[in-house]
Design an enzyme around this catalytic site. Structure first.
Site, mmCIF file in Angstrom:
data_model
loop_
_atom_site.group_PDB
_atom_site.id
_atom_site.type_symbol
_atom_site.label_atom_id
_atom_site.label_comp_id
_atom_site.label_asym_id
_atom_site.label_seq_id
_atom_site.Cartn_x
_atom_site.Cartn_y
_atom_site.Cartn_z
ATOM 1 N N LYS A 71 1.002 -1.149 -0.017
ATOM 2 C CA LYS A 71 0.120 -0.034 0.073
ATOM 3 C C LYS A 71 0.845 1.430 0.124
ATOM 4 C CE LYS A 71 -3.965 1.692 2.752
ATOM 5 N NZ LYS A 71 -4.827 1.437 3.868
ATOM 6 N N SER A 146 -9.677 1.806 2.937
ATOM 7 C CA SER A 146 -8.907 2.452 2.067
ATOM 8 C C SER A 146 -7.794 1.488 1.426
ATOM 9 C CB SER A 146 -8.055 3.407 2.974
ATOM 10 O OG SER A 146 -7.341 3.028 3.859
ATOM 11 N N SER A 170 -9.651 -1.068 7.327
ATOM 12 C CA SER A 170 -9.277 -0.849 5.865
ATOM 13 C C SER A 170 -8.481 -2.149 5.208
ATOM 14 C CB SER A 170 -8.218 0.527 5.553
ATOM 15 O OG SER A 170 -9.061 1.710 5.598
HETATM 16 N N1 GLN Z 1 -12.948 3.756 6.740
HETATM 17 C C1 GLN Z 1 -12.349 4.102 7.765
HETATM 18 C C2 GLN Z 1 -12.038 5.713 7.741
HETATM 19 O O1 GLN Z 1 -12.429 6.125 6.701
HETATM 20 C C3 GLN Z 1 -11.193 3.097 8.050
HETATM 21 C C4 GLN Z 1 -10.079 3.569 7.350
HETATM 22 C C5 GLN Z 1 -8.902 2.860 7.555
HETATM 23 O O2 GLN Z 1 -8.746 1.787 8.285
HETATM 24 N N2 GLN Z 1 -7.468 3.218 7.256
HETATM 25 O O3 GLN Z 1 -11.485 6.302 8.762
#
Ligand code: GLN
Length: 481
Positions: A71, A146, A170
């Site tokens: 990532k 994400s 994410s």
């Molecule tokens: N969807 C969650 C957020 O927007 C989780 C994001 C993540 O785990 N990086 O914060």
């Protein structure tokens, strides 16, 4: 099936028997990237040239010659690391994250850096500055986020496995949306050194893989104490592959009813309940429990995560590294313009919200209160784990949604209720596929364990994977060859 459709352990087995070569493996992945990347857009940067260079050396280690993706919020020395933000569009880190060093030591081959919601803030990969990533199961749908680029790359055969990061879901949510296994380790198990922080008290790096065995293999490589991360935990090193056992007999599983009540797609409920039935047939004991504070989890998460994010984002000021606005008459204006131009809308929203909850007038009312509810949630989970080995729930309330259809921030924040409790409490959780919807979109089931119960959830997931026998179903991307 091409080599690029195989799992890590399948590739390893064939490489060890010298039935295939490292060159053939890499060729297969690079060809797939060439064929589908235009449509899937999983990557921000493909490092094909570097990968070819790397396999010219004799690679050794448990991942020797295995092509992986990372990532793009994880630092890679000499390879740009953007967090999918304009702010870091041209940033080339001078050092590797600890996990990247570990992958290198294990002989892995980096195929590229994958797309994400800007600074990992989001759940669809639509907020990337560069492009949206698409779900290989249906290109009109999001891959989740994400870590959507990592999940899409693995689902499309553009990497054998990938690293993602999970602050609020994410890793698990995109794994669920793309029919993959996603593991969020216990907080402190994997070093965060070199991970660009979003919310440091919850961020954890973990694997996104084609099956549970690969998740254990990768966790073996990336876990371990790291003096460079002050939140890294010193424990005896475990071999997570030792937990790859088919054994559910006597496992006590808690099913919190509040989770089921939140599911919006009845096919998900059906599929998860069917999985429970099969687990019971193998000797597991499933009982309904209550998690009354679940309804506050998303609110608590968004107060704490944005508070932390507002402070973590302060370093992007145009001075130290990254983007700097050209329009400025003085230093204060330079800071302001750099941040206005360099950050996207969602990141700005969270900086504003986070700054507000930390401000002198609202700190007690929001931030401190949220910390208290976080403690209550930790207690509630601990109490359940006194009587149960595992907590199992759906990973998401619905399957992947169409690109461009979730536009209200609150709507997307609420969806995270399923995954954020794991980050707020620091426990480990794994998502694995448990079925498909009538639209042929994957459905994920989430297995949570107590702190440092990573082995236990791997065992349960491995057993469940064997019982569910979903096989090696792969998306049928039209491959332009
Ligand atoms: N969807 C969650 C957020 O927007 C989780 C994001 C993540 O785990 N990086 O914060």
């Amino acid at each position: 099936m091409d080599l690029c459709d195989l799992s890590i352990h399948e590739l390893k087995a064939q490489l060890e028997k010298e039935e295939i070569t490292v060159e053939e493996v890499l060729d297969s992945f690079l060809q797939r990237i060439d064929a589908v990347e235009d449509k899937v857009k999983a990557y921000v940067t493909v490092t094909g040239t570097e990968a070819r260079e790397r396999i010219r050396a004799e690679l050794e280690g448990s991942l020797a010659g295995i092509p992986l993706a990372v990532k793009d919020n994880i630092s890679t020395e000499g390879i740009r690391t953007t967090c999918s933000s304009k702010m870091l569009e041209n940033y080339i880190p001078p050092y590797n994250a600890t996990v990247v060093d570990k992958l290198n030591e294990a002989g892995a081959v980096l195929l590229g850096k994958t797309n994400l919601d800007e600074f990992a803030m989001g759940g669809s990969s639509e907020s990337s500055y560069f492009h949206e990533t698409r779900n290989p199961w249906n290109l009109e749908y999001v891959p989740g986020g994400s870590s959507g680029g990592s999940a899409a790359a693995v689902a499309a055969g553009e990497a054998a496995a990938a690293l993602g990061t999970d602050t609020g879901g994410s890793i698990r949510q995109p794994a669920a949306f793309c029919g993959l296994v996603g593991l969020k380790p216990t907080y402190g198990t994997v070093s965060r050194y070199g991970l660009m922080a979003y919310a440091g008290s919850m961020d954890q790096i973990g694997p996104i893989t084609r099956d549970v065995e690969d998740a254990a293999l990768l966790l073996n490589v990336i876990s371990g104490y790291d003096p460079k991360d002050s939140t890294s935990v010193k424990r005896e090193e475990l071999d997570y592959t030792a937990f790859l056992q088919e054994d559910l007999a006597g496992m006590k599983v808690a099913l919190p009813r509040e989770y089921l009540d939140l599911v919006s797609n009845p096919e998900i409920k059906e599929s998860v309940l069917a999985a429970f039935k099969k687990m019971e047939a193998e000797g597991a004991k499933v009982e309904e429990v209550s998690l009354p504070h679940l309804k506050y989890a998303a609110a608590v998460y968004y107060i704490l995560a944005t508070g932390e994010a507002s402070s973590n984002m302060a370093c992007y000021d145009g001075v130290r590294y990254g983007f700097r606005s050209k329009e400025a008459a003085n230093v204060a204006e330079m800071f302001g313009n750099t941040r206005s131009e360099g950050f996207g809308e969602e990141v700005k929203r969270r900086i504003l919200f986070g700054t507000y909850v930390l401000s002198a007038n609202s700190y007690e009312a929001y931030y401190v209160k949220a910390q208290k509810v976080r403690t209550l949630l930790i207690k509630e989970f601990e109490d359940i784990f006194k009587n149960y080995d595992l907590i199992i729930t759906p990973t998401t309330g619905d399957t992947a949604f169409k690109v461009g259809t979730v536009t209200e921030p609150l709507e997307s924040y609420k969806m995270d209720t399923f995954t954020v409790p794991v980050n707020l409490t620091g426990i480990p959780a794994i998502s694995l596929p448990c079925g498909f919807s009538s639209k042929n979109l994957p459905i994920g089931i989430q297995i949570m364990g107590p702190q440092f119960g990573d082995g236990k959830i791997i065992q349960a997931a491995y057993s469940l994977e064997k019982i569910l026998k979903l096989g090696n179903k792969r998306p049928e991307l039209e491959v332009a060859q």
